[in-house]
Design a protein around this motif. Structure first.
Motif, PDB file in Angstrom:
ATOM      1  N   ALA A  11      -1.861   6.236   7.320  1.00 47.86           N
ATOM      2  CA  ALA A  11      -0.965   7.029   6.478  1.00 47.86           C
ATOM      3  C   ALA A  11      -0.933   6.538   5.029  1.00 47.86           C
ATOM      4  CB  ALA A  11       0.450   7.021   7.063  1.00 47.86           C
ATOM      5  N   VAL A  12      -1.170   5.254   4.814  1.00 49.43           N
ATOM      6  CA  VAL A  12      -1.119   4.700   3.455  1.00 49.43           C
ATOM      7  C   VAL A  12      -2.499   4.327   2.916  1.00 49.43           C
ATOM      8  CG1 VAL A  12       1.253   3.908   3.717  1.00 49.43           C
ATOM      9  CG2 VAL A  12      -0.627   2.332   4.217  1.00 49.43           C
ATOM     10  N   GLY A  13      -3.551   4.627   3.669  1.00 47.42           N
ATOM     11  CA  GLY A  13      -4.909   4.374   3.194  1.00 47.42           C
ATOM     12  C   GLY A  13      -5.440   2.983   3.425  1.00 47.42           C
ATOM     13  N   LEU A  14      -4.925   2.301   4.445  1.00 52.96           N
ATOM     14  CA  LEU A  14      -5.439   0.975   4.797  1.00 52.96           C
ATOM     15  C   LEU A  14      -6.274   1.060   6.063  1.00 52.96           C
ATOM     16  CD1 LEU A  14      -2.308  -1.329   4.316  1.00 52.96           C
ATOM     17  CD2 LEU A  14      -4.281  -1.127   2.811  1.00 52.96           C
ATOM     18  N   VAL A  62       6.181   8.324   5.437  1.00 49.61           N
ATOM     19  CA  VAL A  62       5.209   7.666   6.317  1.00 49.61           C
ATOM     20  C   VAL A  62       5.612   7.872   7.774  1.00 49.61           C
ATOM     21  CG1 VAL A  62       4.187   5.463   6.993  1.00 49.61           C
ATOM     22  CG2 VAL A  62       4.493   6.001   4.573  1.00 49.61           C
ATOM     23  N   ALA A  63       6.901   7.809   8.055  1.00 48.40           N
ATOM     24  CA  ALA A  63       7.386   8.039   9.418  1.00 48.40           C
ATOM     25  C   ALA A  63       7.005   9.442   9.883  1.00 48.40           C
ATOM     26  CB  ALA A  63       8.901   7.853   9.483  1.00 48.40           C
ATOM     27  N   ALA A  74       0.832  -1.208   0.000  1.00 51.42           N
ATOM     28  CA  ALA A  74       0.000   0.000   0.000  1.00 51.42           C
ATOM     29  C   ALA A  74       0.866   1.258   0.000  1.00 51.42           C
ATOM     30  CB  ALA A  74      -0.934  -0.003   1.203  1.00 51.42           C
ATOM     31  N   ARG A  75       1.974   1.234   0.735  1.00 54.51           N
ATOM     32  CA  ARG A  75       2.876   2.393   0.776  1.00 54.51           C
ATOM     33  C   ARG A  75       3.461   2.646  -0.606  1.00 54.51           C
ATOM     34  NH1 ARG A  75       8.103   3.067   0.732  1.00 54.51           N
ATOM     35  NH2 ARG A  75       8.621   0.903   1.213  1.00 54.51           N
ATOM     36  N   MET A  76       3.901   1.579  -1.259  1.00 56.54           N
ATOM     37  CA  MET A  76       4.480   1.719  -2.592  1.00 56.54           C
ATOM     38  C   MET A  76       3.416   2.203  -3.595  1.00 56.54           C
ATOM     39  SD  MET A  76       7.779   0.387  -2.365  1.00 56.54           S
ATOM     40  CE  MET A  76       8.201  -0.304  -3.910  1.00 56.54           C
TER      41      MET A  76
END
Length: 107
Positions: free
Chosen positions: A57-60, A24-25, A13-15
């Protein structure tokens, strides 16, 4: 799902969101080192608040279910309804029954 699998899902998801671990940190308050360990499955544990912050932060999102719960068609429909490209949620079984009744009425 175990912690390593959650880390893999987070990394994907981050990628997909085109975010670096450092971005993200900065957004989540979790150190880049812990994020790296989480993604590679080497983090022994992570608190719920930190995991929720990372996922946000990553939309999960995390979904709580009873043990043994099997994924249903309704689960799939709910998940796919999050996409703007999909039509509103519909109950397939109800629509099939309505078509059957309409067909029987024409006979």
């Amino acid at each position: 799902m175990n912690l390593a699998e959650l880390g893999e899902a987070f990394r994907s998801a981050r990628m997909a969101a085109n975010l670096t671990q450092q971005q993200v940190a900065d957004m989540s308050g979790v150190t880049r080192g812990r994020i790296s360990m989480f993604e590679t499955g080497t983090l022994p544990e992570i608190g719920a608040v930190k995991m929720l912050s990372l996922f946000d932060a990553v939309g999960l999102e995390l979904i709580a279910r009873r043990p043994g719960h099997q994924r249903t068609l309704d689960d799939v429909l709910i998940e796919s309804a999050d996409s703007d490209d999909t039509p509103p949620r519909q109950r397939v079984r109800a629509n099939a029954l309505q078509r059957l009744k309409a067909t029987e009425g024409k006979s």
